[in-house]
Design a protein around this motif. Structure first.
Motif, PDB file in Angstrom:
ATOM      1  N   VAL A 144     -39.901 -15.376  83.822  1.00 35.97           N
ATOM      2  CA  VAL A 144     -39.360 -16.418  82.935  1.00 35.97           C
ATOM      3  C   VAL A 144     -40.091 -17.717  83.238  1.00 35.97           C
ATOM      4  CG1 VAL A 144     -37.302 -17.723  82.303  1.00 35.97           C
ATOM      5  CG2 VAL A 144     -37.122 -15.281  82.846  1.00 35.97           C
ATOM      6  N   GLU A 194     -35.394 -19.071  77.992  1.00 36.12           N
ATOM      7  CA  GLU A 194     -35.054 -17.996  77.060  1.00 36.12           C
ATOM      8  C   GLU A 194     -36.253 -17.137  76.702  1.00 36.12           C
ATOM      9  OE1 GLU A 194     -36.801 -21.202  74.699  1.00 36.12           O
ATOM     10  OE2 GLU A 194     -35.398 -21.068  76.385  1.00 36.12           O
ATOM     11  N   ARG A 195     -37.422 -17.468  77.250  1.00 36.94           N
ATOM     12  CA  ARG A 195     -38.642 -16.736  76.938  1.00 36.94           C
ATOM     13  C   ARG A 195     -39.007 -15.792  78.101  1.00 36.94           C
ATOM     14  NH1 ARG A 195     -39.127 -17.577  71.779  1.00 36.94           N
ATOM     15  NH2 ARG A 195     -41.257 -16.755  71.941  1.00 36.94           N
ATOM     16  N   VAL A 196     -39.949 -14.888  77.808  1.00 38.15           N
ATOM     17  CA  VAL A 196     -40.490 -13.982  78.829  1.00 38.15           C
ATOM     18  C   VAL A 196     -42.008 -13.987  78.696  1.00 38.15           C
ATOM     19  CG1 VAL A 196     -40.588 -11.622  79.718  1.00 38.15           C
ATOM     20  CG2 VAL A 196     -38.436 -12.522  78.831  1.00 38.15           C
ATOM     21  N   ASP A 244     -46.946 -14.504  75.756  1.00 38.03           N
ATOM     22  CA  ASP A 244     -45.518 -14.453  75.471  1.00 38.03           C
ATOM     23  C   ASP A 244     -45.156 -13.060  74.961  1.00 38.03           C
ATOM     24  OD1 ASP A 244     -42.910 -14.763  74.564  1.00 38.03           O
ATOM     25  OD2 ASP A 244     -43.236 -16.853  74.003  1.00 38.03           O
ATOM     26  N   THR A 251     -41.793 -12.207  74.483  1.00 36.03           N
ATOM     27  CA  THR A 251     -40.376 -12.262  74.131  1.00 36.03           C
ATOM     28  C   THR A 251     -40.074 -11.384  72.929  1.00 36.03           C
ATOM     29  OG1 THR A 251     -40.313 -14.541  74.962  1.00 36.03           O
ATOM     30  CG2 THR A 251     -38.480 -13.814  73.599  1.00 36.03           C
ATOM     31  N   ARG A 307     -40.222  -7.775  73.864  1.00 38.58           N
ATOM     32  CA  ARG A 307     -39.043  -7.374  74.635  1.00 38.58           C
ATOM     33  C   ARG A 307     -37.847  -7.181  73.717  1.00 38.58           C
ATOM     34  NH1 ARG A 307     -35.846 -11.870  77.770  1.00 38.58           N
ATOM     35  NH2 ARG A 307     -35.667 -12.394  75.567  1.00 38.58           N
ATOM     36  N   ASP A 308     -37.636  -8.118  72.777  1.00 36.83           N
ATOM     37  CA  ASP A 308     -36.500  -7.996  71.864  1.00 36.83           C
ATOM     38  C   ASP A 308     -36.639  -6.760  70.982  1.00 36.83           C
ATOM     39  OD1 ASP A 308     -35.605 -10.339  72.960  1.00 36.83           O
ATOM     40  OD2 ASP A 308     -36.308 -11.610  71.317  1.00 36.83           O
TER      41      ASP A 308
END
Length: 574
Positions: A264, A270-272, A291, A293, A296-297
């Motif tokens: 993170v 809130e990001r990865v 990034d 994110t 991942r989602d």
């Protein structure tokens, strides 16, 4: 489509490069020889053959170079040899290495420098050394003519110095131009590379030591700042909770050569961000930050969808498995009452009512078979099906299944035959599952075999494996249907055949085989019939040795002749 590349500025033709120093030097060399020859006409001492021979020896290679300037590598090598011969000959004719034209021994070097090839320079130097040695040997042996003196010596020496000086100057000019072109190309490549790196959708970093960032290129992911990376180091890019993991990854990359991790970022909780590190030199790493994110989602959504689908399938399978009693009980009652009516236990029935009772019993039996298949498959899918293993003779289960199918085969007009071994086949298996395997395979074979055809059931055993083979002379299966068969609810054939089943027959056979640790194989060709083989590692006793004399057929329970018709079932020993 082939990749497009920019043209190499070094390989541009001379016509596009403007002034050609090599061509100018060759013309200048030839012109200088001509002018020197004209000036020699006015010198009395110059009217001797060695002087004119030296002039000709110097003009020939220059003229040949003009004619074959665009030759290949072999032509260039031959021209250098010609320059060496001409230069050495001119030096030998004018007094040797101490004569006025001794400088022409270096003509191959000057010619090679205008070709601008390192390999040619080495050849030119070697040829110049050889030419000088030849001229020196001619002088030492006394074969060389007397060296010119006075104005003639001055003229010849001036000619040699001017031509050689112009040649070397042309070589330097060509080398400088070549160097400039290389520098222009390098600058262009660097510009393209910087544009490419700055336009990357992720951030490339160069790391010295354990966290010092020396270079950054590309677009920084949300939550990261290039200024902070340069000033505070790579380890500070992660949130406080992930910094120990990031420091461990950097140490692993230095130790193992590569490392990757997700963390993170410090400014975007809130990001990865994922980091891939690679060691390129001692104490030097390069890495890529991007990034992930959205990935991942998306992966989480797919995993949740998969879990939901598996939950629905498992719930459906559990529901059907739990409904076994509720579905079978009313069907058994219907079939029992229809049996009472068929047997006329409480009095006679009219022919119409007796026909209806027969139809009710037949339809109930068919429906019960279908429900049993669905329930068995549901239990298998729900992993709640348990084999009731026992030791028995496999021939008994196969014969029992074939007796049940005699009427069906007689109605279809298909000859049903069984080929069983003489000795017992003692197996440790589920009797009902083994019987169901034969029932399903033979039912499918009868359904796809036209009237007058034949279905053969073969039972055999070897090396602890029980093999059941059902072969028919039916219509066969297309390659497209063959790929689908064996999966639940998949059917082959036309609409008429599909309407008479659930598509669970072969899938149950495959499932029962797998539960026993075995396998099922299908071989078929359109118009040539189908053969289904089931191999189960359940055999306990080996077969007795086969005798030459055929054994007597296994005794069967006598059936009414009207139930057989033209269909004959022969349980002949192998």
């Amino acid at each position: 489509m082939e990749p497009k590349t920019r043209p190499d500025p070094i390989s541009r033709p001379a016509s596009q490069a403007g002034f050609d120093p090599a061509l100018a030097w060759r013309l200048g060399w030839l012109g200088a020889v001509c002018l020197a020859s004209a000036a020699a006409l006015f010198i009395v001492d110059a009217r001797v053959w060695p002087v004119w021979g030296a002039m000709a020896a110097g003009a020939v290679p220059a003229l040949a170079s003009l004619m074959f300037a665009r030759g290949g590598e072999r032509t260039e090598s031959l021209l250098l040899v010609l320059w060496a011969v001409g230069g050495a000959s001119a030096a030998a004719l004018t007094g040797g290495v101490s004569g006025a034209m001794a400088a022409w021994c270096l003509a191959p070097v000057a010619a090679a420098s205008t070709m601008d090839r390192p390999k040619r320079l080495a050849e030119g130097a070697a040829l110049a050394l050889i030419g000088g040695c030849v001229a020196a040997l001619v002088q030492l042996s006394g074969l060389a003519p007397a060296a010119p003196t006075g104005p003639l010596a001055f003229l010849l020496g001036f000619l040699a110095l001017v031509t050689m000086g112009l040649g070397l100057a042309a070589g330097l000019l060509i080398g400088r131009r070549r160097q400039e072109l290389r520098e222009d190309r390098d600058a262009l490549e660097i510009g393209w590379l910087e544009t490419l790196l700055d336009g990357l959708p992720y951030l490339a970093v160069a790391v010295r030591g354990h966290e010092q960032v020396t270079t950054v290129r590309g677009s920084a992911p949300l939550g990261l700042s290039t200024e902070q990376l340069m000033t505070r180091g790579l380890a500070e890019a992660a949130a406080p909770a992930d910094r120990p993991r990031l420091a461990a990854a950097i140490a692993q990359a230095h130790r193992d050569g590569a490392a990757s991790l997700d963390f993170v970022p410090a400014q975007g909780l809130e990001r990865v961000v994922t980091l891939d590190l690679q060691r390129v030199a001692p104490n030097q790493l390069v890495g890529v930050l991007r990034d992930v994110t959205a990935e991942r989602d998306r992966a989480a959504a797919l995993e949740q969808a998969r879990a939901d689908a598996e939950g629905l399938a498992a719930g459906r399978a559990r529901f059907l498995a739990n409904m076994s009693h509720e579905l079978r009980t009313p069907l058994n009652a219907i079939m029992g009452f229809s049996d009472i009516m068929r047997a006329r236990m409480f009095g006679p029935l009219t022919d119409r009512y007796a026909e209806y009772a027969e139809l009710i019993h037949e339809s109930g039996g068919h429906l019960l078979d279908l429900i049993n298949d669905v329930l068995d498959m549901s239990k298998i899918e729900a992993e709640r099906f348990e084999l009731q293993r026992g030791v028995f003779d496999a021939r008994e289960a196969v014969q029992a299944a074939m007796r049940l199918l005699r009427v069906q085969s007689d109605t279809a007009g298909v000859q049903l035959r069984g080929v069983l071994p003489q000795g017992e086949l003692e197996v440790d298996a589920d009797r009902r599952a083994l019987k169901q395997i034969v029932l399903n395979l033979v039912s499918n074979a009868l359904k796809f075999t036209p009237r007058g055809g034949q279905v053969t059931v073969t039972l055999d055993g070897y090396d602890g494996v029980l093999e059941i083979v059902v072969a028919d002379t039916g219509v066969g299966i297309s390659p497209e249907d063959l790929e689908r068969l064996g999966r639940p609810y998949e059917q082959a054939g036309g609409a008429e055949q599909r309407a008479r089943g659930t598509g669970l027959g072969l899938s149950l056979v495959r499932a029962f085989a797998k539960l026993h640790g075995g396998e099922m194989a299908i071989e078929s060709r359109l118009g040539a019939g189908t053969t289904v083989s089931v191999r189960l590692p359940v055999l306990l006793a080996a077969l007795p040795a086969k005798t030459a004399e055929p054994a007597a057929p296994v005794e069967q329970e006598p059936l009414p002749p009207t139930s057989l018709g033209d269909n004959v079932i022969a349980f002949a020993p192998r």
